[in-house]
Design a protein around this motif. Structure first.
Motif, PDB file in Angstrom:
ATOM      1  N   THR A   1     -24.330  18.864   4.766  1.00 32.46           N
ATOM      2  CA  THR A   1     -24.551  18.671   5.763  1.00 32.46           C
ATOM      3  C   THR A   1     -25.373  19.727   6.536  1.00 32.46           C
ATOM      4  O   THR A   1     -25.287  21.454   5.365  1.00 32.46           O
ATOM      5  CB  THR A   1     -23.242  18.345   6.527  1.00 32.46           C
ATOM      6  OG1 THR A   1     -22.835  19.496   6.453  1.00 32.46           O
ATOM      7  CG2 THR A   1     -22.499  16.874   6.463  1.00 32.46           C
TER       8      THR A   1
ATOM      9  N   LYS B   1     -15.833   9.221   8.751  1.00 31.78           N
ATOM     10  CA  LYS B   1     -16.752   7.980   7.342  1.00 31.78           C
ATOM     11  C   LYS B   1     -16.548   7.871   6.462  1.00 31.78           C
ATOM     12  O   LYS B   1     -15.866   6.587   6.044  1.00 31.78           O
ATOM     13  CB  LYS B   1     -17.736   7.653   7.688  1.00 31.78           C
ATOM     14  CG  LYS B   1     -18.576   8.104   9.439  1.00 31.78           C
ATOM     15  CD  LYS B   1     -19.834   7.795   9.359  1.00 31.78           C
ATOM     16  CE  LYS B   1     -20.784   7.091  11.009  1.00 31.78           C
ATOM     17  NZ  LYS B   1     -21.731   7.367  11.043  1.00 31.78           N
ATOM     18  N   GLU B   2     -15.675   9.499   6.016  1.00 31.82           N
ATOM     19  CA  GLU B   2     -15.909   8.585   4.608  1.00 31.82           C
ATOM     20  C   GLU B   2     -14.530   9.301   4.332  1.00 31.82           C
ATOM     21  O   GLU B   2     -13.898   9.438   2.835  1.00 31.82           O
ATOM     22  CB  GLU B   2     -16.865   9.877   3.496  1.00 31.82           C
ATOM     23  CG  GLU B   2     -18.141   9.381   4.381  1.00 31.82           C
ATOM     24  CD  GLU B   2     -19.380  10.292   2.910  1.00 31.82           C
ATOM     25  OE1 GLU B   2     -19.101  10.835   2.550  1.00 31.82           O
ATOM     26  OE2 GLU B   2     -20.682  10.390   3.815  1.00 31.82           O
TER      27      GLU B   2
ATOM     28  N   ASP C   1     -18.330  13.885  11.021  1.00 33.24           N
ATOM     29  CA  ASP C   1     -19.237  12.454  11.057  1.00 33.24           C
ATOM     30  C   ASP C   1     -17.996  11.898   9.762  1.00 33.24           C
ATOM     31  O   ASP C   1     -17.840  11.248   9.311  1.00 33.24           O
ATOM     32  CB  ASP C   1     -19.949  12.618  11.879  1.00 33.24           C
ATOM     33  CG  ASP C   1     -20.748  11.504  11.785  1.00 33.24           C
ATOM     34  OD1 ASP C   1     -19.695  10.622  12.307  1.00 33.24           O
ATOM     35  OD2 ASP C   1     -22.057  10.437  11.125  1.00 33.24           O
ATOM     36  N   ARG C   2     -19.120  12.864   8.558  1.00 30.72           N
ATOM     37  CA  ARG C   2     -19.531  12.174   7.313  1.00 30.72           C
ATOM     38  C   ARG C   2     -17.827  11.945   7.440  1.00 30.72           C
ATOM     39  O   ARG C   2     -17.352  11.829   6.172  1.00 30.72           O
ATOM     40  CB  ARG C   2     -20.337  13.354   6.411  1.00 30.72           C
ATOM     41  CG  ARG C   2     -21.455  13.085   6.532  1.00 30.72           C
ATOM     42  CD  ARG C   2     -21.914  13.761   5.292  1.00 30.72           C
ATOM     43  NE  ARG C   2     -21.706  12.820   4.329  1.00 30.72           N
ATOM     44  CZ  ARG C   2     -22.688  12.655   2.752  1.00 30.72           C
ATOM     45  NH1 ARG C   2     -23.217  14.089   3.163  1.00 30.72           N
ATOM     46  NH2 ARG C   2     -21.836  12.079   2.186  1.00 30.72           N
ATOM     47  N   TYR C   3     -17.014  13.605   7.478  1.00 29.22           N
ATOM     48  CA  TYR C   3     -15.345  13.771   6.904  1.00 29.22           C
ATOM     49  C   TYR C   3     -14.591  12.445   7.977  1.00 29.22           C
ATOM     50  O   TYR C   3     -14.134  11.608   7.486  1.00 29.22           O
ATOM     51  CB  TYR C   3     -14.926  14.686   7.754  1.00 29.22           C
ATOM     52  CG  TYR C   3     -13.370  15.054   7.657  1.00 29.22           C
ATOM     53  CD1 TYR C   3     -12.915  15.194   6.571  1.00 29.22           C
ATOM     54  CD2 TYR C   3     -12.549  14.382   9.086  1.00 29.22           C
ATOM     55  CE1 TYR C   3     -11.654  14.946   6.862  1.00 29.22           C
ATOM     56  CE2 TYR C   3     -11.242  14.919   9.001  1.00 29.22           C
ATOM     57  CZ  TYR C   3     -10.470  14.726   7.805  1.00 29.22           C
ATOM     58  OH  TYR C   3      -9.264  15.338   7.481  1.00 29.22           O
TER      59      TYR C   3
ATOM     60  N   GLU D   1     -27.061   2.365   3.280  1.00 26.04           N
ATOM     61  CA  GLU D   1     -26.491   2.989   4.409  1.00 26.04           C
ATOM     62  C   GLU D   1     -25.798   5.049   3.381  1.00 26.04           C
ATOM     63  O   GLU D   1     -25.187   5.930   4.230  1.00 26.04           O
ATOM     64  CB  GLU D   1     -25.104   2.360   5.230  1.00 26.04           C
ATOM     65  CG  GLU D   1     -24.036   2.056   4.313  1.00 26.04           C
ATOM     66  CD  GLU D   1     -24.190   1.482   3.029  1.00 26.04           C
ATOM     67  OE1 GLU D   1     -23.083   0.898   3.092  1.00 26.04           O
ATOM     68  OE2 GLU D   1     -25.360   0.326   3.404  1.00 26.04           O
ATOM     69  N   GLN D   2     -25.760   4.793   2.117  1.00 22.06           N
ATOM     70  CA  GLN D   2     -25.438   5.439   1.522  1.00 22.06           C
ATOM     71  C   GLN D   2     -26.177   6.684   1.138  1.00 22.06           C
ATOM     72  O   GLN D   2     -26.565   7.497   0.428  1.00 22.06           O
ATOM     73  CB  GLN D   2     -24.554   5.727   0.408  1.00 22.06           C
ATOM     74  CG  GLN D   2     -23.231   4.730   0.576  1.00 22.06           C
ATOM     75  CD  GLN D   2     -22.229   4.554  -0.848  1.00 22.06           C
ATOM     76  OE1 GLN D   2     -22.345   5.095  -1.387  1.00 22.06           O
ATOM     77  NE2 GLN D   2     -22.245   2.978  -0.460  1.00 22.06           N
TER      78      GLN D   2
ATOM     79  N   ASP E   1     -26.601  15.287  -1.738  1.00 25.27           N
ATOM     80  CA  ASP E   1     -25.773  15.738  -2.148  1.00 25.27           C
ATOM     81  C   ASP E   1     -25.733  15.444  -3.619  1.00 25.27           C
ATOM     82  O   ASP E   1     -25.431  16.427  -3.869  1.00 25.27           O
ATOM     83  CB  ASP E   1     -24.313  14.678  -1.859  1.00 25.27           C
ATOM     84  CG  ASP E   1     -24.079  13.800  -0.722  1.00 25.27           C
ATOM     85  OD1 ASP E   1     -23.644  14.850   0.493  1.00 25.27           O
ATOM     86  OD2 ASP E   1     -23.638  13.274  -0.175  1.00 25.27           O
TER      87      ASP E   1
ATOM     88  N   ILE F   1     -20.487  17.122  -0.551  1.00 25.99           N
ATOM     89  CA  ILE F   1     -20.811  16.554   0.614  1.00 25.99           C
ATOM     90  C   ILE F   1     -22.709  17.432   1.423  1.00 25.99           C
ATOM     91  O   ILE F   1     -21.295  19.164   1.591  1.00 25.99           O
ATOM     92  CB  ILE F   1     -20.289  16.441   1.499  1.00 25.99           C
ATOM     93  CG1 ILE F   1     -18.634  15.693   0.478  1.00 25.99           C
ATOM     94  CG2 ILE F   1     -19.999  15.954   3.059  1.00 25.99           C
ATOM     95  CD1 ILE F   1     -19.144  14.553   0.265  1.00 25.99           C
TER      96      ILE F   1
ATOM     97  N   GLN G   1     -22.524  16.890  12.078  1.00 29.83           N
ATOM     98  CA  GLN G   1     -22.786  16.329  10.340  1.00 29.83           C
ATOM     99  C   GLN G   1     -21.669  15.764   9.883  1.00 29.83           C
ATOM    100  O   GLN G   1     -21.112  14.921   9.350  1.00 29.83           O
ATOM    101  CB  GLN G   1     -24.236  16.548   9.687  1.00 29.83           C
ATOM    102  CG  GLN G   1     -25.612  15.687  10.405  1.00 29.83           C
ATOM    103  CD  GLN G   1     -26.865  16.613   9.810  1.00 29.83           C
ATOM    104  OE1 GLN G   1     -26.480  16.784   8.787  1.00 29.83           O
ATOM    105  NE2 GLN G   1     -27.930  16.376  10.071  1.00 29.83           N
TER     106      GLN G   1
ATOM    107  N   ASN H   1     -27.382  10.353   2.265  1.00 25.07           N
ATOM    108  CA  ASN H   1     -26.706  10.947   2.246  1.00 25.07           C
ATOM    109  C   ASN H   1     -26.328  11.308   0.643  1.00 25.07           C
ATOM    110  O   ASN H   1     -26.120  12.662   0.304  1.00 25.07           O
ATOM    111  CB  ASN H   1     -25.045  10.896   2.300  1.00 25.07           C
ATOM    112  CG  ASN H   1     -25.147  11.116   4.070  1.00 25.07           C
ATOM    113  OD1 ASN H   1     -26.131  11.547   4.479  1.00 25.07           O
ATOM    114  ND2 ASN H   1     -24.360  10.266   4.664  1.00 25.07           N
TER     115      ASN H   1
END
Length: 381
Positions: free
Chosen positions: A52, A64-65, A60-62, A197-198, A205, A50, A57, A201
């Motif tokens: 960032t 959301k995901e 935020d990703r944690y 939206e993916q 990744d 992942i 960031q 990222n």
């Protein structure tokens, strides 16, 4: 039967990403070159990066995901002293019920993002492991032993031990480049199947962050500029975009590529007319020649080989296969893209009832660099 009946690459689709889902590493690093090489290395070694650049960031990703990082790799030590990083770590510890290890990336040095690659000066017949990148992986595996993969090739393989007795000549890519147009169409198709939206990222990744913007895509021209691992990494991004159905997602992606790159009017016409003239066996020979010419022209060197066996079946080999390039430790074959290409050929020529095509050996498991398909007349099944 010497080669066996072949096995489908979608036997256990939910297991394809099992190792990656269980071994997530969060990277916080502003060094773009280092982070993309590291993301590539982790991806090809079966882990999930992942990527960032800031604590914000990452946090935020944690949220959301909802991933579960087994370690946090930090490029700039001062990042760990910020209040937001402290709050993020507190949140992780509270929700995961363990203290997530923090690793300083300043001592990580990578020349590239590959653990397994073609090095013709070292071996002209099989891929070799990178000693320097193996050392990086071993440092990471010390924190998560369950992610470790034996850095060795299968002792006996079809491509290295059996096929040479039939006249096959294993080889590795020497130029390590493919048409930029091929990558362009792969990216174009991937953007159609990966949710918008993916997109940004996921490309970062897997180590392909430079292609998140279309203006940075390679040109749709036939120039040999693209390293082979880019195709393998993009395939991983496609799988990650639909983790519940990764094999189906690969097939969907491959179908989009073929719609753009392979379904040329003249080629379709030829493929549809062949069976009416020459029958199933000669049809398959003609189709394999078409595929061979197409693949080899994209790579600028002879990296495919096929032969007909005495029982009427065919063996087709992709040497230094771009869709498994550098990948290690897979728990099942991963060449869904080539499977889709074969399936398309059968559909276009209305030969689905005549032939069964399956991958019988994949480099993502054997680590030779080469993948083998068997094409069997259905009367033998």
């Amino acid at each position: 039967m010497l080669f066996g009946p072949g096995r489908t690459s979608s036997t256990n689709p939910l297991n394809v990403l099992k190792n990656a889902q269980e071994h997530v590493l969060l990277i916080i690093d502003t060094n773009v070159d280092r982070v993309q090489k590291l993301a590539s290395l982790l991806t090809l070694a079966g882990m999930r990066a992942i990527v960032t650049s800031t604590s914000y960031q990452a946090f935020d990703r944690y949220i959301k995901e909802r991933f579960v990082p087994l370690a946090i790799l930090v490029g700039q030590k001062e990042e760990t002293t910020t209040p937001l990083f402290g709050r993020f770590m507190l949140r992780l510890n509270q929700e995961l019920h363990y203290e997530t290890p923090i690793v300083d990336l300043s001592s990580f040095f990578l020349n590239d993002g590959l653990i397994l690659s073609a090095e013709a000066q070292t071996s002209s017949t099989r891929h070799v492991f990178s000693k320097s990148n193996a050392a990086v992986l071993r440092r990471i595996w010390q924190m998560m032993p369950s992610a470790a993969i034996p850095l060795q090739q299968a002792e006996k393989t079809i491509v290295m031990n059996t096929l040479p007795t039939y006249g096959f000549q294993p080889r590795v890519t020497r130029t390590k480049r493919s048409f930029s147009s091929h990558m362009y169409y792969q990216l174009k198709a991937a953007k159609q199947v990966i949710p918008a939206e993916q997109w940004d990222n996921l490309l970062r990744d897997v180590g392909l962050g430079q292609f998140s913007r279309e203006e940075n895509w390679p040109s749709a021209v036939d120039q040999f500029t693209i390293p082979p691992e880019y195709f393998s990494l993009l395939m991983h991004a496609v799988m990650y975009s639909n983790p519940r159905h990764p094999i189906q997602q690969i097939a969907h992606w491959a179908d989009q590529v073929e719609a753009d790159a392979l379904q040329k009017a003249v080629l379709i016409f030829i493929m549809q007319q062949i069976p009416k003239i020459i029958g199933p066996d000669l049809t398959m020979r003609a189709l394999l020649n078409i595929l061979t010419n197409e693949v080899d022209s994209r790579r600028g060197e002879k990296l495919t080989e096929w032969k007909r066996l005495s029982d009427g079946s065919f063996i087709f080999v992709f040497y230094s296969n771009i869709f498994a390039y550098g990948t290690i430790g897979a728990n099942q074959p991963l060449c869904g893209t080539w499977q889709s290409s074969f399936d398309l050929m059968l559909r276009l020529t209305k030969q689905q009832q005549q032939w069964d095509i399956r991958e019988i050996e994949c480099s993502s498991q054997t680590h030779t660099g080469h993948c083998v398909f068997k094409i069997t007349p259905t009367r033998q099944k």
